[in-house]
Design a protein around this motif. Structure first.
Motif, PDB file in Angstrom:
ATOM      1  N   ALA B 170       0.834  -1.202   0.000  1.00 23.76           N
ATOM      2  CA  ALA B 170       0.000   0.000   0.000  1.00 23.76           C
ATOM      3  C   ALA B 170       0.869   1.253   0.000  1.00 23.76           C
ATOM      4  CB  ALA B 170      -0.936  -0.018   1.207  1.00 23.76           C
ATOM      5  N   VAL B 171       1.929   1.264   0.812  1.00 25.94           N
ATOM      6  CA  VAL B 171       2.795   2.446   0.881  1.00 25.94           C
ATOM      7  C   VAL B 171       3.449   2.689  -0.485  1.00 25.94           C
ATOM      8  CG1 VAL B 171       4.906   3.395   1.888  1.00 25.94           C
ATOM      9  CG2 VAL B 171       3.205   2.332   3.362  1.00 25.94           C
ATOM     10  N   VAL B 172       3.870   1.617  -1.128  1.00 21.09           N
ATOM     11  CA  VAL B 172       4.485   1.768  -2.454  1.00 21.09           C
ATOM     12  C   VAL B 172       3.479   2.369  -3.436  1.00 21.09           C
ATOM     13  CG1 VAL B 172       5.376   0.493  -4.444  1.00 21.09           C
ATOM     14  CG2 VAL B 172       6.205  -0.054  -2.144  1.00 21.09           C
ATOM     15  N   MET B 173       2.266   1.812  -3.450  1.00 25.51           N
ATOM     16  CA  MET B 173       1.265   2.319  -4.396  1.00 25.51           C
ATOM     17  C   MET B 173       0.900   3.775  -4.086  1.00 25.51           C
ATOM     18  SD  MET B 173      -1.317  -0.781  -5.357  1.00 25.51           S
ATOM     19  CE  MET B 173      -1.603  -1.500  -3.771  1.00 25.51           C
ATOM     20  N   SER B 175       2.780   5.957  -2.619  1.00 29.21           N
ATOM     21  CA  SER B 175       3.920   6.821  -2.938  1.00 29.21           C
ATOM     22  C   SER B 175       3.904   7.195  -4.416  1.00 29.21           C
ATOM     23  CB  SER B 175       5.232   6.116  -2.603  1.00 29.21           C
ATOM     24  OG  SER B 175       5.288   5.849  -1.228  1.00 29.21           O
ATOM     25  N   VAL B 176       3.472   6.261  -5.235  1.00 30.79           N
ATOM     26  CA  VAL B 176       3.430   6.533  -6.678  1.00 30.79           C
ATOM     27  C   VAL B 176       2.468   7.683  -6.980  1.00 30.79           C
ATOM     28  CG1 VAL B 176       2.706   5.610  -8.921  1.00 30.79           C
ATOM     29  CG2 VAL B 176       4.129   4.230  -7.393  1.00 30.79           C
ATOM     30  N   VAL B 177       1.307   7.699  -6.346  1.00 33.54           N
ATOM     31  CA  VAL B 177       0.336   8.758  -6.664  1.00 33.54           C
ATOM     32  C   VAL B 177       0.554  10.024  -5.837  1.00 33.54           C
ATOM     33  CG1 VAL B 177      -1.464   7.255  -7.547  1.00 33.54           C
ATOM     34  CG2 VAL B 177      -1.380   7.771  -5.095  1.00 33.54           C
ATOM     35  N   THR B 178       1.586  10.041  -4.975  1.00 29.33           N
ATOM     36  CA  THR B 178       1.872  11.270  -4.229  1.00 29.33           C
ATOM     37  C   THR B 178       3.294  11.750  -4.523  1.00 29.33           C
ATOM     38  OG1 THR B 178       2.436   9.895  -2.326  1.00 29.33           O
ATOM     39  CG2 THR B 178       0.253  10.886  -2.342  1.00 29.33           C
ATOM     40  N   PHE B 179       4.286  11.087  -3.948  1.00 26.30           N
ATOM     41  CA  PHE B 179       5.672  11.558  -4.058  1.00 26.30           C
ATOM     42  C   PHE B 179       6.217  11.467  -5.476  1.00 26.30           C
ATOM     43  CE2 PHE B 179       5.465   9.768   0.380  1.00 26.30           C
ATOM     44  CZ  PHE B 179       5.141  10.991   0.952  1.00 26.30           C
ATOM     45  N   VAL B 180       5.995  10.335  -6.137  1.00 29.07           N
ATOM     46  CA  VAL B 180       6.540  10.164  -7.485  1.00 29.07           C
ATOM     47  C   VAL B 180       5.915  11.170  -8.446  1.00 29.07           C
ATOM     48  CG1 VAL B 180       6.757   8.568  -9.434  1.00 29.07           C
ATOM     49  CG2 VAL B 180       7.087   7.738  -7.100  1.00 29.07           C
ATOM     50  N   THR B 181       4.590  11.312  -8.383  1.00 35.75           N
ATOM     51  CA  THR B 181       3.933  12.255  -9.293  1.00 35.75           C
ATOM     52  C   THR B 181       4.346  13.692  -8.969  1.00 35.75           C
ATOM     53  OG1 THR B 181       2.035  12.161  -7.827  1.00 35.75           O
ATOM     54  CG2 THR B 181       1.897  10.876  -9.853  1.00 35.75           C
ATOM     55  N   GLU B 182       4.555  13.960  -7.687  1.00 33.09           N
ATOM     56  CA  GLU B 182       4.971  15.298  -7.279  1.00 33.09           C
ATOM     57  C   GLU B 182       6.332  15.636  -7.893  1.00 33.09           C
ATOM     58  OE1 GLU B 182       5.220  15.669  -3.073  1.00 33.09           O
ATOM     59  OE2 GLU B 182       4.537  17.753  -3.074  1.00 33.09           O
ATOM     60  N   TYR B 183       7.217  14.628  -7.831  1.00 32.64           N
ATOM     61  CA  TYR B 183       8.555  14.803  -8.395  1.00 32.64           C
ATOM     62  C   TYR B 183       8.480  15.010  -9.912  1.00 32.64           C
ATOM     63  CZ  TYR B 183      13.061  13.478 -10.326  1.00 32.64           C
ATOM     64  OH  TYR B 183      14.213  13.456 -11.055  1.00 32.64           O
ATOM     65  N   LEU B 184       7.698  14.163 -10.566  1.00 34.44           N
ATOM     66  CA  LEU B 184       7.594  14.250 -12.027  1.00 34.44           C
ATOM     67  C   LEU B 184       6.963  15.559 -12.463  1.00 34.44           C
ATOM     68  CD1 LEU B 184       6.524  10.624 -13.042  1.00 34.44           C
ATOM     69  CD2 LEU B 184       8.756  11.694 -13.306  1.00 34.44           C
ATOM     70  N   TYR B 185       6.017  16.030 -11.670  1.00 33.22           N
ATOM     71  CA  TYR B 185       5.336  17.267 -12.020  1.00 33.22           C
ATOM     72  C   TYR B 185       6.324  18.434 -12.027  1.00 33.22           C
ATOM     73  CZ  TYR B 185       1.835  20.947 -12.148  1.00 33.22           C
ATOM     74  OH  TYR B 185       1.082  22.037 -12.531  1.00 33.22           O
ATOM     75  N   ALA B 186       7.300  18.357 -11.145  1.00 34.90           N
ATOM     76  CA  ALA B 186       8.289  19.433 -11.045  1.00 34.90           C
ATOM     77  C   ALA B 186       9.457  19.216 -12.007  1.00 34.90           C
ATOM     78  CB  ALA B 186       8.799  19.534  -9.613  1.00 34.90           C
ATOM     79  N   ALA B 187       9.525  18.022 -12.618  1.00 42.28           N
ATOM     80  CA  ALA B 187      10.674  17.702 -13.470  1.00 42.28           C
ATOM     81  C   ALA B 187      10.675  18.562 -14.730  1.00 42.28           C
ATOM     82  CB  ALA B 187      10.640  16.215 -13.835  1.00 42.28           C
TER      83      ALA B 187
END
Lengths: 331, 244
Positions: B170-173, B175-187
């Motif tokens: 659950a934490v992995v999933m 993280s994908v819709v929060t931290f990973v997307t946040e990072y990509l959005y700023a990339a």
């Protein structure tokens, strides 16, 4: 009430239940018996609709277990093998929850709860949390939950596993009381337990139905006549010479021990050998210490059918089906 | 529906008797107050405080909520109670939705208490523009984020009978819709079109709009769709586990 047609369940390469067919009439008390790993639990799980069969079909109370699953499930009561319960709930809360799952109206639910609590001897512990109950009481809770909604068919998977002799007797009594009112399917790997309660025994081994008969019928199949056991203070050879010429004696098996000859005499055509043997021994003047006749118990039947399938090939449908490899090769 | 509610009620009762619910509620309350007082200054405009508090809460929920959802279905399979539940006349959907509702009931109570506390502090110290509407919108956003997180956690719980594995999944999933997307959005190396899509998927962005006081149909639709999707996946996962 229960109808199985060519039921098959495979788990990958393992065949758990292999081509099982049978019909169980309403009101019958049937024992499903076999060693551990024979496919008892898998069979029951398929009948309850919990596991879908790989092939074949099962009908309970006229409803197909897969197609009309919910209608069917309303009519069955099922107690799984290890009696799983929610440990944090109180006994009465759990039963109330079960009643709600079956959409029982409040009054009916109360009434049935009181009934099963009384019937299963749970009155003293009904306010207790399930995790604080003993093994025997948990089993009673499971049984009470299975009976709560007045199911037409009751399926109990190893209901006596892990209970002490008194508790086993209680379970047996409960099943006796249900006789005629409900169809009961009870599984066990310990034969004497079901021997006394069931009308009919289905022996399964390696997923196949090896025998399906009444208790008496099964005995007759495996052991035509009864055995006579006797102990006489004499030489084994002398005793053999005395017994073998008697009419209707099929075989004599004698062992000597501490000056006593222990004989097992088998009769032909179901003849009662006791009078003939008694007068022969009395005539010889030897001291007789013991003489009793022994019926084949289900234990014998069980061992014969499940272990030495070779010797009773006529009774067992297929003696080769012992190993999955053989089965795989044949299909 | 009554059956679903019965299952929800049992689930909620079970939570109230487990220590984990109280530990989580305490942790959640402490963190809420901590984030709030970090930014709050009496007499100053409170708008930024709400954004900060709600934003940080979404981040910790990535780790906290799976601890509540991990046992929902995994435990049923481990203890075998799933067998008695599924052989009663209930559908897989009723079981899954009922469990989700029960968990949401707990989450709502554990959200309500600390939020009420900080609202009381904020509104009693701010005279001009206390941002009551913004606060309510943010709280509604948190509830929706919780709904999505709980649905994802429930799906993870339906795939295993080990609670720890369910938590990690659950934490992995999440993280994908929060931290990973946040990072990509700023990339910077991604094209604007892709970043826009990523921004839509990002839970923190969607929740951020609520925290600014914006309740938009698109935002609501996002949360309802994602929660529905994962509940559907959880139903399918439960179904498939019985076929194995």
């Amino acid at each position: 009430m229960i109808q199985l047609e060519n039921l098959v369940k495979r788990f990958g390469p393992i065949v758990a239940v292999d081509d099982l067919s049978c019909t169980i009439e309403a009101g019958a008390v049937v024992g499903l018996v076999g060693p551990n790993g024979a496919g008892k639990t898998t069979t029951i799980r398929m009948i309850t609709g919990f596991l879908p069969p790989t092939a074949g079909s099962a009908t309970v109370a006229g409803y197909d277990v897969m197609q009309q699953s919910r209608e069917m499930r309303r009519r069955i009561g099922y107690m799984p093998e290890t009696t799983p319960l929610y440990p944090e709930m109180r006994v009465c809360e759990y039963l109330d929850f079960r009643g709600r799952l079956y959409r029982m109206p409040r009054r009916k639910r109360r009434q049935r709860m009181d009934f099963v609590i009384d019937r299963c001897g749970l009155a003293p512990v009904q306010r207790r949390v399930i995790s604080a109950l003993s093994r025997g009481n948990r089993q009673r809770v499971g049984l009470a939950a299975a009976l709560l909604h007045e199911p037409e068919v009751l399926m109990l998977d190893e209901p006596t596993a892990g209970l002490d002799p008194n508790q086993i007797r209680e379970v047996r009594q409960l099943i006796e009381e249900l006789r005629g009112r409900q169809t009961v399917l009870v599984s066990s790997h310990i034969l004497p337990e079901v021997e006394r309660t069931v009308d009919r025994v289905m022996v399964i081994g390696h997923g196949r139905l090896l025998a399906d008969d009444t208790v008496a019928g099964l005995r007759a199949k495996v052991d035509a006549g009864e055995e006579l056991l006797l102990e006489v203070a004499t030489d084994p050879a002398a005793l053999r010479r005395l017994l073998e010429p008697l009419p209707d004696v099929a075989s004599v098996d004698i062992k000597g021990r501490d000056g006593w000859a222990q004989a097992v005499v088998k009769a032909r055509n179901g003849t009662d050998l006791r009078p003939a043997v008694a007068s022969a021994v009395a005539g010889s003047g030897w001291t007789l210490r013991e003489m009793r006749s022994r019926h084949a118990t289900l234990e014998d039947v069980f061992r014969k059918i499940t272990v030495d399938t070779g010797t009773t090939a006529a009774n067992a449908p297929d003696a080769e089906s012992k190993t999955p490899q053989v089965k795989g090769a044949r299909q | 529906m009554p059956l679903t509610l019965d299952i929800a009620r049992r689930e909620l009762m079970s939570f109230y008797r487990s220590p984990i619910a109280y530990v989580m509620a305490a942790a959640f309350a402490l963190l809420t107050c901590y984030f709030f007082f970090l930014a709050f200054e009496p007499g100053q405009p409170v708008s930024g405080v709400w954004q900060h508090t709600f934003g940080r809460l979404v981040q910790v929920m990535v780790f906290l909520l799976p601890a509540l959802s991990m046992r929902l279905i995994a435990e049923e399979f481990r203890s075998g109670t799933i067998e008695t539940l599924m052989t009663a006349p209930v559908t897989d959907t009723q079981v899954v939705v009922g469990k989700w509702l029960g968990a949401m009931g707990l989450y709502a109570t554990m959200l309500a208490l600390p939020l009420a506390a900080i609202a009381l502090v904020a509104f009693s110290h701010v005279t001009r523009d206390p941002g009551g509407g913004q606060f309510l919108a943010g709280a509604a956003g948190l509830l929706m984020v919780g709904g999505v997180f709980m649905a994802i956690g429930l799906f993870a719980s339906a795939m295993t009978q080990n609670q720890i594995v369910a938590w990690i999944l659950a934490v992995v999933m999440l993280s994908v819709v929060t931290f990973v997307t946040e990072y990509l959005y700023a990339a910077r190396w991604l094209s604007n079109e892709i970043r826009e899509v990523v921004g839509y998927v990002d839970v923190t962005q969607q929740a951020g709009a609520f925290a600014r006081g914006l309740i938009q149909p698109a935002g609501v639709a996002y949360f309802v769709t994602v929660a529905g999707l994962f509940l559907f996946c959880a139903v399918k996962a439960v179904e498939s586990r019985r076929w194995r």
